[in-house]
Every structure is written in C-alpha cells, then in structure tokens.
Design a protein around this motif. Structure first.
Motif, short mmCIF file in Angstrom:
data_model
loop_
_atom_site.label_atom_id
_atom_site.label_comp_id
_atom_site.label_asym_id
_atom_site.label_seq_id
_atom_site.Cartn_x
_atom_site.Cartn_y
_atom_site.Cartn_z
N ASP A 1 0.82 -1.21 0.00
CA ASP A 1 0.00 0.00 0.00
C ASP A 1 0.86 1.27 0.00
OD1 ASP A 1 1.07 0.02 2.53
OD2 ASP A 1 -0.83 -0.25 3.58
N SER A 2 0.22 2.41 0.24
CA SER A 2 0.93 3.69 0.17
C SER A 2 1.99 3.82 1.27
CB SER A 2 -0.07 4.85 0.29
OG SER A 2 -0.82 4.76 1.49
N TYR A 3 1.75 3.25 2.42
CA TYR A 3 2.76 3.30 3.49
C TYR A 3 4.02 2.54 3.06
CZ TYR A 3 -0.93 5.00 6.57
OH TYR A 3 -1.94 5.75 7.13
N TRP A 4 3.81 1.39 2.44
CA TRP A 4 4.94 0.60 1.96
C TRP A 4 5.72 1.35 0.89
CZ3 TRP A 4 6.03 -1.71 -2.85
CH2 TRP A 4 7.07 -2.66 -2.85
N GLN B 1 6.78 0.57 -5.78
CA GLN B 1 6.01 -0.17 -6.78
C GLN B 1 5.14 0.78 -7.59
OE1 GLN B 1 2.53 -2.71 -5.62
NE2 GLN B 1 3.86 -4.39 -6.30
N SER B 2 4.61 1.82 -6.92
CA SER B 2 3.73 2.77 -7.58
C SER B 2 3.73 4.09 -6.83
CB SER B 2 2.30 2.22 -7.65
OG SER B 2 1.40 3.20 -8.11
N TYR B 3 3.53 5.20 -7.56
CA TYR B 3 3.40 6.52 -6.95
C TYR B 3 1.94 6.95 -6.85
CZ TYR B 3 8.44 7.13 -7.75
OH TYR B 3 9.81 6.99 -7.73
N GLN B 4 1.03 6.16 -7.42
CA GLN B 4 -0.35 6.60 -7.58
C GLN B 4 -1.07 6.81 -6.24
OE1 GLN B 4 -2.28 3.82 -10.19
NE2 GLN B 4 -1.36 4.68 -12.03
N GLY B 5 -0.84 5.93 -5.28
CA GLY B 5 -1.56 6.05 -4.02
C GLY B 5 -1.01 7.11 -3.09
N LEU B 6 0.14 7.69 -3.40
CA LEU B 6 0.77 8.63 -2.48
C LEU B 6 0.02 9.96 -2.40
CD1 LEU B 6 4.56 8.02 -3.27
CD2 LEU B 6 3.20 7.15 -1.36
N ALA B 7 -0.61 10.38 -3.48
CA ALA B 7 -1.39 11.62 -3.46
C ALA B 7 -2.58 11.47 -2.53
CB ALA B 7 -1.85 11.99 -4.87
N GLN B 8 -3.32 10.35 -2.66
CA GLN B 8 -4.45 10.10 -1.78
C GLN B 8 -3.99 9.93 -0.32
OE1 GLN B 8 -8.12 9.51 -2.07
NE2 GLN B 8 -7.59 11.03 -3.63
N HIS B 9 -2.86 9.29 -0.14
CA HIS B 9 -2.29 9.14 1.20
C HIS B 9 -2.06 10.51 1.83
CE1 HIS B 9 0.44 7.49 4.34
NE2 HIS B 9 1.13 8.59 4.12
N SER B 10 -1.44 11.41 1.07
CA SER B 10 -1.13 12.75 1.57
C SER B 10 -2.40 13.54 1.88
CB SER B 10 -0.28 13.51 0.55
OG SER B 10 0.93 12.82 0.30
N LEU B 11 -3.37 13.49 0.96
CA LEU B 11 -4.61 14.24 1.17
C LEU B 11 -5.36 13.74 2.39
CD1 LEU B 11 -5.91 14.56 -2.52
CD2 LEU B 11 -4.98 16.38 -1.07
N GLY B 12 -5.42 12.42 2.56
CA GLY B 12 -6.11 11.86 3.71
C GLY B 12 -5.49 12.30 5.02
N TRP B 13 -4.15 12.33 5.09
CA TRP B 13 -3.48 12.73 6.31
C TRP B 13 -3.55 14.24 6.53
CZ3 TRP B 13 -2.00 10.49 10.61
CH2 TRP B 13 -1.92 9.10 10.63
N ILE B 14 -3.62 15.01 5.46
CA ILE B 14 -3.81 16.46 5.61
C ILE B 14 -5.18 16.73 6.23
CG2 ILE B 14 -4.13 18.64 4.36
CD1 ILE B 14 -1.98 17.66 2.40
N VAL B 15 -6.19 16.00 5.78
CA VAL B 15 -7.53 16.13 6.37
C VAL B 15 -7.48 15.86 7.86
CG1 VAL B 15 -9.84 15.09 6.47
CG2 VAL B 15 -8.83 15.64 4.26
#
Length: 419
Positions: A145-148, A160-174
């Motif tokens: 996942d994004s943490y990994w 493996q992928s950069y795609q989930g990192l944007a959602q990860h960042s937005l969720g934690w900013i919230v």
C-alpha cells in the motif's frame, strides 16, 4: 435502484447512540469525581469509542467486510514489508509535527491542550502501531500500500507505484488539519460544562439556551474528534478516498478556523452573538419559540453528526451512511445548520446599529447558504464514485422529505456525474 424500505448502511444508529450514552455517563462521573480535564476528555473519548468498536465487530462483522480489502487467508509475515510500512507511517507523523511547527496558527494558546493530548497518547500510538501494522499487513489482499511505497522511497528504494501517495497525503492532511480543531473545541467546551451548574439550567431562558448550545456542540466535536482519530482499516473505518478537487477543499475549509472566523468578523460585529439575538426579543413567548427553533435545528445538526459514529470526516469517503436523519434527506447537517444560522440571526435585524451592518449580515447569511450548497454538490460528486452512494442518491430523489420540491426545483435532485 433499490426500492426496498432499507438501504445498506456502513454502520448502525443504535450502536452509535449507545456509544454516546456511554460517553455521557463517563463524562458525568468525571465531573462528579473531580477528574483532571485531560483525563476526563480521554476517558470520554474512550467510552464513546469502545462500545461502538466492540458492537460493530460482533454484530456488523466489520473486519470481515469486502471493503476492508482483507483476504480470507493470512500472508506470510514479512518483516521487510512491515519495516517499510512503519517507516512510511512514522514519517507521516513527523511531517505533520513539522507542519504544526511551521505554521504560526498552531502556536496559538487555543491549541496548547492539543499538544498535551498528543504527548499523552504518542507513546501508546507508537507501541500499538507495530502489532497493528503487522496484523493488517498479514490480512490485506494487496499489502503493498501507500505506506509501503512511501517507506521504500524514504529508504532509497524504488516504489512499486506513486499513484496512491497523493491520496495518502490528502487523507493525512484532512486528519492533521481537523483533529487539532475538533480536540481543542472539545476540551474548551468540556471545561465550560465542568463549571456549569446543571441544577440551575432551567432558572432562566438565557442559561437554558446557552447551556443547550454548549452541550450540543460538545457532542458534535466529541464525535468529530473520534472520527479523525480512528481511521482504522481493521474496523472498516478507514479512509476509502479523499476529495482531490481544489473547489471541494475551498468550500469546506472556508467553513472552519482560521478562515471562517476571519470572514465572520468582516460581516458581523464581534459584540453580536446568540445571546444578543435572544435578548433582542421582548416577548417571553416569542423568546421561547425562537430559542426552541434554534436548539431544535442544532439538535438535528448533531443527529447528523451522530449518524457517522466512528466515521465522521470531512472531504472523505469512509462508507455510505443511509440511516438516521440521512433517511430523511441528503446532507441533513448542511440543511439543519443553514436553517440554524438564518433563524439565529433573524432577531439581530431589529437591533442592527445601522443599515450597513444589517446588509452585511444578510450578505453573510446568503454567502453561507451558497457555500453549504456547493459543499453538498462537491461531496456528491466525490461520493458518487462509490456505487452505494449513487444508489442512495437516486433513492432519495423519490423518498427524501424534499422530494416534492425537487420535482419542481431540479437543482435539488441528485444526478449521478458522468466520469
């Protein structure tokens, strides 16, 4: 579209109500036993959360839902994968602390109790995070996942992928933005209640009115605080997606500190408040009616918050709610709060010191109504990526209390966006 009387909901309203009863009793006992404010707030948060977690696991089987992303079998324990995830998690924590230090807003006295809270829970969060991450990792369908991915980047490895990192960042900013606000408000209001003489609530209408407002807002921020704290995949209360649009964030954040208060002060004089409105009404009967209407709309607003249980969170999808007041209308919190503001400021028209103040106050209320309308629309657009919300929105077109109006005013009808 489901035409049955019941739509699936991510949680249960009776379980949420039981959690609130548990929190109320705990807070009352803390007041009676003169528990320190910090321990009283922590105890109340725990008393609200634990019954809901336990009953949702036992009755709703939350850890076994498909939406958790868990598989039926266990993965082999991978210490390397767990290490990368912990690095990603702790780096996220560190970034939030850095941002709190960076922005002057969080140096204000208003947030000092939040820092005491963080210091209190930080060691426990650190200890619990290790077995929790290992447990979740062993059950996930896709453990990468994004943490990994974030952990690998920080350890100078290819993700493996950069795609989930944007959602990860937005969720934690919230979470990082709203948790300090909600906790600081909760602590402040619990302090107010701790010095309130409940035996004198009914002594006069002013005391009853202001105490009622404090109690209702305390319940609201209690539930919100729990929502931002417990975003846990294990209990299906995790963030499934976060709104990634600028406009969605704009219309949301403008309703909260520090933006909201700055705007409020531009349009409504500081000396004007709820009590000013109440005391501007001369007739006792009219005072009682106005007071009842304001508290009723605020009560409806709090019922909408209670409907979320452990899953309250702005700008995110943490499962679709279709029970409680959400069976009556879409966006009941926005409807109730908009009406609440209009009713609350009606009496102020008669005591406005000059026409300019009256005009700017009305302008503020119109602007607030427009903002909440667009909050509803941006949320609908985001949540409509979930098929469960599309089903709910279409069902509400026929069953909402505003359905007769929506037949004539089409902007009130739900239209699934085309992606």
């Amino acid at each position: 579209m489901n035409n049955n009387k019941s739509l699936p909901s991510v949680n249960n309203q009776w379980i949420n109500l039981l959690g609130l009863c548990s929190a109320t009793i705990t807070f009352y006992c803390c007041l009676k036993w003169y528990i320190t404010p910090l321990v009283a707030v922590l105890s109340t948060l725990t008393a609200y959360t634990l019954p809901i977690l336990l009953l949702e696991v036992l009755l709703l089987k939350t850890p076994y839902r498909e939406s958790t992303g868990f598989s039926a079998t266990w993965h082999n324990l991978s210490f390397e994968r767990i290490f990368f995830k912990l690095v990603g998690l702790y780096a996220t924590f560190a970034m939030l602390i850095f941002l709190y230090w960076l922005f002057p807003e969080y140096h204000k006295p208003f947030y000092k109790d939040y820092w005491s809270f963080l210091i209190k829970i930080a060691p426990w969060a650190f200890l619990i995070s290790i077995p929790y991450v290992a447990l979740v990792d062993a059950k996930m369908d896709d453990p990468f996942d994004s943490y990994w991915n974030l952990g690998r980047i920080l350890c100078f490895n290819r993700p493996q992928s950069y795609q989930g990192l944007a959602q990860h960042s937005l969720g934690w900013i919230v979470k990082g933005y709203f948790l300090p606000l909600m906790y600081a408000e909760l602590y402040s209001k619990s302090q107010t209640l701790s010095i309130t003489s409940f035996s004198h609530i009914f002594s006069n209408i002013n005391t009853f009115f202001m105490t009622g407002i404090v109690i209702l807002f305390t319940i609201d921020v209690l539930i919100a605080t729990v929502g931002y704290l417990f975003t846990l995949r294990l209990f299906d209360s995790h963030i499934r997606s976060t709104d990634s649009t600028f406009f969605g964030w704009f219309v949301c954040l403008i309703c909260y500190e520090p933006f909201y208060n700055a705007i409020l002060m531009l349009y409504i004089p500081k000396k004007i408040n709820f009590l000013t409105g109440l005391n501007s009404i001369d007739h006792p009967l009219l005072q009682s009616i106005w007071c009842g209407c304001v508290l009723f709309m605020l009560f409806c607003y709090v019922l909408a918050t209670l409907a979320f249980g452990l899953r309250f969170s702005n700008l995110t999808n943490r499962g679709i709610i279709t029970q409680g007041v959400y069976r009556l209308t879409k966006h009941p919190a926005y409807v109730a709060k908009t009406i609440f503001w209009w009713i609350a400021f009606i009496p102020l028209a008669s005591i406005a010191p000059n026409p300019i103040i009256l005009f700017t106050s009305i302008l503020f209320l119109i602007g607030t109504t427009i903002i909440y309308y667009f909050r509803a629309k941006t949320e609908e657009k985001h949540l409509s990526k979930d098929p469960a919300y599309v089903e709910y929105g279409l069902w509400m077109n026929e069953h909402s209390i505003f359905a007769p109006l929506a037949k004539h005013w089409h902007f009130l009808r739900y239209q699934p966006p085309i992606y």
